[in-house]
Design an enzyme around this catalytic site. Structure first.
Site, short mmCIF file in Angstrom:
data_model
loop_
_atom_site.label_atom_id
_atom_site.label_comp_id
_atom_site.label_asym_id
_atom_site.label_seq_id
_atom_site.Cartn_x
_atom_site.Cartn_y
_atom_site.Cartn_z
N HIS A 207 0.83 -1.20 0.00
CA HIS A 207 0.00 0.00 0.00
C HIS A 207 0.87 1.25 0.00
O HIS A 207 1.99 1.24 0.52
CB HIS A 207 -0.89 0.04 1.25
CG HIS A 207 -2.21 -0.61 1.07
ND1 HIS A 207 -3.40 0.04 1.34
CD2 HIS A 207 -2.55 -1.85 0.67
CE1 HIS A 207 -4.41 -0.78 1.10
NE2 HIS A 207 -3.92 -1.93 0.69
N GLU B 273 -6.29 -0.41 -5.99
CA GLU B 273 -7.33 0.47 -5.45
C GLU B 273 -6.96 1.92 -5.73
O GLU B 273 -5.79 2.29 -5.70
CB GLU B 273 -7.49 0.29 -3.93
CG GLU B 273 -7.70 -1.13 -3.47
CD GLU B 273 -6.38 -1.83 -3.12
OE1 GLU B 273 -5.34 -1.14 -3.02
OE2 GLU B 273 -6.41 -3.05 -2.98
#
Length: 318
Positions: free
Chosen positions: A38, A107
């Protein structure tokens, strides 16, 4: 035979803690470990998000045997696939014969940061296909040029390569991507025990390839404490799937999760210290067709969780 793995969550833990938790997993009965990739945490309260490749370098020197992998890296916007190919090749060279590169379409939370457009899923899947072609071409060690619809590579060659090419499992949340994973990937990664995903994966050619199912739990001696801990750290479990891919910042996730209650989290996640409940949660994935189940312990009490699973849960999983 089902392998049970340990999930390292970069959004919840700093780099040195992640290395220590990987060492604990390596010394325990867990079969493998996967780590998230991330740029942002889901929620600012989670408080961390180190660069996964640095952390993997540290882990590779702290553990002896446990297989490692990303779950998942997005090679399509934030980082060019040629750079992902180099990073993964280096990681695999540092963890010989036990590194896998889990890839997915990502994402918006992590991928929009360079200011590029966040395209619809159909486009992202096409970008992932080109990224796979580039990564595999570079892993041959040959000088590579590539001129595709989405990416250009000119005269690139990787000089540091592992002796064994890492497998590339693909993350899927729907049947179309699961079929793509069966056709183009070396395995499937999913976050729910959905038999339809397995069926689509097999239809795409994945019958003999591994299937990784990720599950979040929260172990604590007291069930109420576990529910509170899960609620404080992982309210995103209560969000519909499309929001997970489309919200751009932790602040947006914080706004969206205000409607999620502790009761919702208690219903959605296995919380507490009843080993039978944890065993049953894993078996839901096994019954759906997953042969690898990766368990994410929500919260800071990772050592206690590892001990609990080693003594009470893992011996019951066949």
């Amino acid at each position: 035979m089902t392998d049970v793995g340990y999930k390292l969550i970069c959004e919840e833990h700093g780099p040195n803690d992640l290395v220590e938790y990987a060492r604990l997993a390596d010394e325990s009965a867990f079969d493998h470990a996967l780590i998230s990739d991330h740029y942002h945490p889901w929620l600012s309260s989670q408080g961390e998000s180190p660069l996964v490749w640095n952390v993997l370098g540290g882990i590779s020197q702290a553990v002896d045997d446990i297989p490692l992998g990303t779950a998942t890296t997005c090679p399509i916007i934030r980082v060019h696939p040629a750079i992902v190919a180099q990073a993964a090749a280096t990681a695999a060279a540092m963890a010989p014969s036990r590194f896998s590169l889990g890839l997915g379409t990502g994402e918006k939370l992590n991928e929009h940061i360079t200011g590029q457009r966040w395209p619809e899923h159909e486009v992202r899947l096409g970008m992932l296909e080109e990224a796979l072609e580039i990564i595999r071409a570079l892993w041959t060690g040959e000088t590579t040029s590539y001129h595709g619809e989405y990416y250009t590579v000119e005269n690139a060659r990787l000089y540091t390569l592992p002796d064994e090419t890492p497998p590339i499992p693909i993350a899927a949340d729907g049947p179309k991507t699961a079929r793509f994973a069966g056709e183009m990937g070396d395995g499937l990664i999913a976050v729910r025990p959905d038999e339809e995903l397995i069926e689509a994966f097999e239809a795409g050619g994945g019958s003999d390839k591994p299937r990784y199912g990720e599950v979040g739990v929260c172990y604590a001696d007291d069930e109420a404490d576990a529910i509170e801990q899960a609620y404080e750290n992982w309210t995103i479990e209560g969000l519909p799937g499309d929001l997970m891919w489309e919200l751009p910042t932790p602040a947006h996730f914080e706004q969206a999760t205000q409607a999620v209650s502790e009761e919702d989290i208690a219903d959605l996640l296995t919380c507490g210290s009843d080993p039978d409940e944890h065993i049953e949660t894993i078996r839901e994935y096994v019954d759906a067709g997953f042969d690898h189940v990766v368990v994410h312990q929500i919260g800071s009490n990772q050592a206690e969780f590892v001990e609990f699973y080693e003594n009470e849960v893992l011996p019951a999983i066949e």
